[in-house]
Design an enzyme around this catalytic site. Structure first.
Site, mmCIF file in Angstrom:
data_model
loop_
_atom_site.group_PDB
_atom_site.id
_atom_site.type_symbol
_atom_site.label_atom_id
_atom_site.label_comp_id
_atom_site.label_asym_id
_atom_site.label_seq_id
_atom_site.Cartn_x
_atom_site.Cartn_y
_atom_site.Cartn_z
ATOM 1 N N SER A 145 72.089 24.139 -11.018
ATOM 2 C CA SER A 145 73.202 23.192 -11.020
ATOM 3 C C SER A 145 74.548 23.924 -10.967
ATOM 4 O O SER A 145 74.816 24.655 -10.017
ATOM 5 C CB SER A 145 73.105 22.285 -12.248
ATOM 6 O OG SER A 145 74.034 21.232 -12.189
ATOM 7 N N ASP A 210 67.164 13.180 -7.379
ATOM 8 C CA ASP A 210 68.250 13.705 -8.228
ATOM 9 C C ASP A 210 69.443 12.758 -8.137
ATOM 10 O O ASP A 210 70.045 12.608 -7.074
ATOM 11 C CB ASP A 210 68.633 15.103 -7.760
ATOM 12 C CG ASP A 210 69.531 15.831 -8.750
ATOM 13 O OD1 ASP A 210 70.304 15.156 -9.446
ATOM 14 O OD2 ASP A 210 69.451 17.066 -8.829
ATOM 15 N N HIS A 239 67.209 15.619 -11.933
ATOM 16 C CA HIS A 239 68.119 16.765 -12.034
ATOM 17 C C HIS A 239 67.703 17.742 -13.128
ATOM 18 O O HIS A 239 67.921 18.943 -12.984
ATOM 19 C CB HIS A 239 69.547 16.272 -12.309
ATOM 20 C CG HIS A 239 70.581 17.347 -12.208
ATOM 21 N ND1 HIS A 239 70.904 17.945 -11.010
ATOM 22 C CD2 HIS A 239 71.353 17.944 -13.163
ATOM 23 C CE1 HIS A 239 71.840 18.873 -11.223
ATOM 24 N NE2 HIS A 239 72.129 18.879 -12.517
#
Length: 320
Positions: A145, A210, A239
């Protein structure tokens, strides 16, 4: 002006856990994590960055490891929450692993900004080089991320890296909020530009469902990579839950094994191909046009008349 917007964007980009999930204390001259199990194969480090902050890092040793993974975690997490994952990765992938908290995360001092996360990962890499003797040829960078930002920052500066893993990565900060085709100067973590500078195999892992960072971010990074490795699109993955899918560790293990089996000679050949790829790709794109030009030039050379001296062959001039 761009610096002001970047500073404002950083305020909305970082969400360190409050309170932190762990505390660091000194026991008999050794740094330990108060609420984590004692592990002789784990070192607790306190590293200085060029901005004057002190960041916490955990180094996990595996006696069977040939490679080291430098893990940059995602947002709203710290080392205390990631301890179990780090242990699993160390064992299942047979690697040494180092994870760290950004400035302002966990027990690290300071406040998080884009530039400070770059300084954080640079301090960790310097520690690996000086304290553990890890060279970039034996290093895999892993970014999850937001962690894809510092990961690609460092990867773009290390031409002999063994590999890069991008887990639920972002194209850029603003692109998470809205679809953009251009990059503004105040955008943070401009991975869309830095991925082109990475000269090693890049594995992209992303969940198709996601809802934080759209799957198109991972797809875009994979398409822009100079050496894209077979991607892992986890069907139904979100996610923050990709580690729960069996394909995650299976595909990651396959990648690590292939990186281990890559010799220095093979890597040098791959690096040469990377340097030549932009030129070759343009040639391939216009191959038909290029070939037509070459054929015309060849025909011109073949059909060009040869003018002989009137006195030939009796002339002794060197020009004839």
């Amino acid at each position: 002006m761009c610096g002001i917007f970047s500073h404002l964007a950083a305020k909305f980009a970082f969400f360190p856990p409050n309170p932190p999930s762990y505390q660091v204390k000194n026991e008999n001259g050794r740094m330990v994590i108060a609420n984590l199990p004692r592990d002789d194969a784990m070192d607790v480090l306190l590293l200085d960055t060029k901005y004057g902050n002190k960041i916490v890092a955990l180094y996990f040793r595996n006696p069977y490891a040939r490679l080291t993974v430098l893990y940059s975690h995602g947002n709203a997490a710290d080392l205390g929450q990631l301890y179990d994952l780090f242990v699993q990765l160390k064992v299942n992938l047979r690697v040494n692993l180092i994870g760290y908290d950004y400035s302002g995360y966990g027990a690290s001092t300071g406040k998080p900004t884009e530039r400070k996360t770059y300084a954080d990962i640079e301090a960790v890499y310097q520690c690996l080089e000086t304290e553990y003797g890890v060279s970039q040829e034996n290093l895999i960078l892993y970014g999850q991320s937001v962690g894809s930002g510092p990961t690609l920052h460092l990867a773009s500066r290390l031409p002999r890296l063994r590999g890069v893993v991008l887990h639920s990565a972002i194209l850029s900060g603003l692109r998470v909020l809205c679809h953009l085709k251009v990059t503004f100067c105040f955008d943070i973590y401009q991975n869309v530009n830095k991925i082109r500078k990475v000269k090693c195999p890049v594995l992209v892992i992303h969940g198709t469902e996601d809802d934080v960072v759209n799957w198109l971010h991972g797809k875009g990074l994979w398409e822009l990579a100079r050496e894209p490795y077979e991607p892992l699109w986890i069907k139904g993955g979100g996610h923050c839950n990709l580690e729960l899918y069996p394909d995650y560790i299976r595909h990651l293990h396959k990648f690590v094994v292939e990186m281990e089996n890559t010799t220095t000679k093979m890597r040098l050949a791959q690096i040469r191909r990377c340097y030549l790829k932009p030129q070759n790709s343009r040639c391939c794109k216009f191959r038909l046009y290029c070939c037509r030009i070459r054929r015309r030039q060849l025909k011109f050379r073949l059909r060009r008349p040869r003018f002989r001296c009137p006195k030939w062959p009796d002339c002794c001039s060197l020009g004839c």
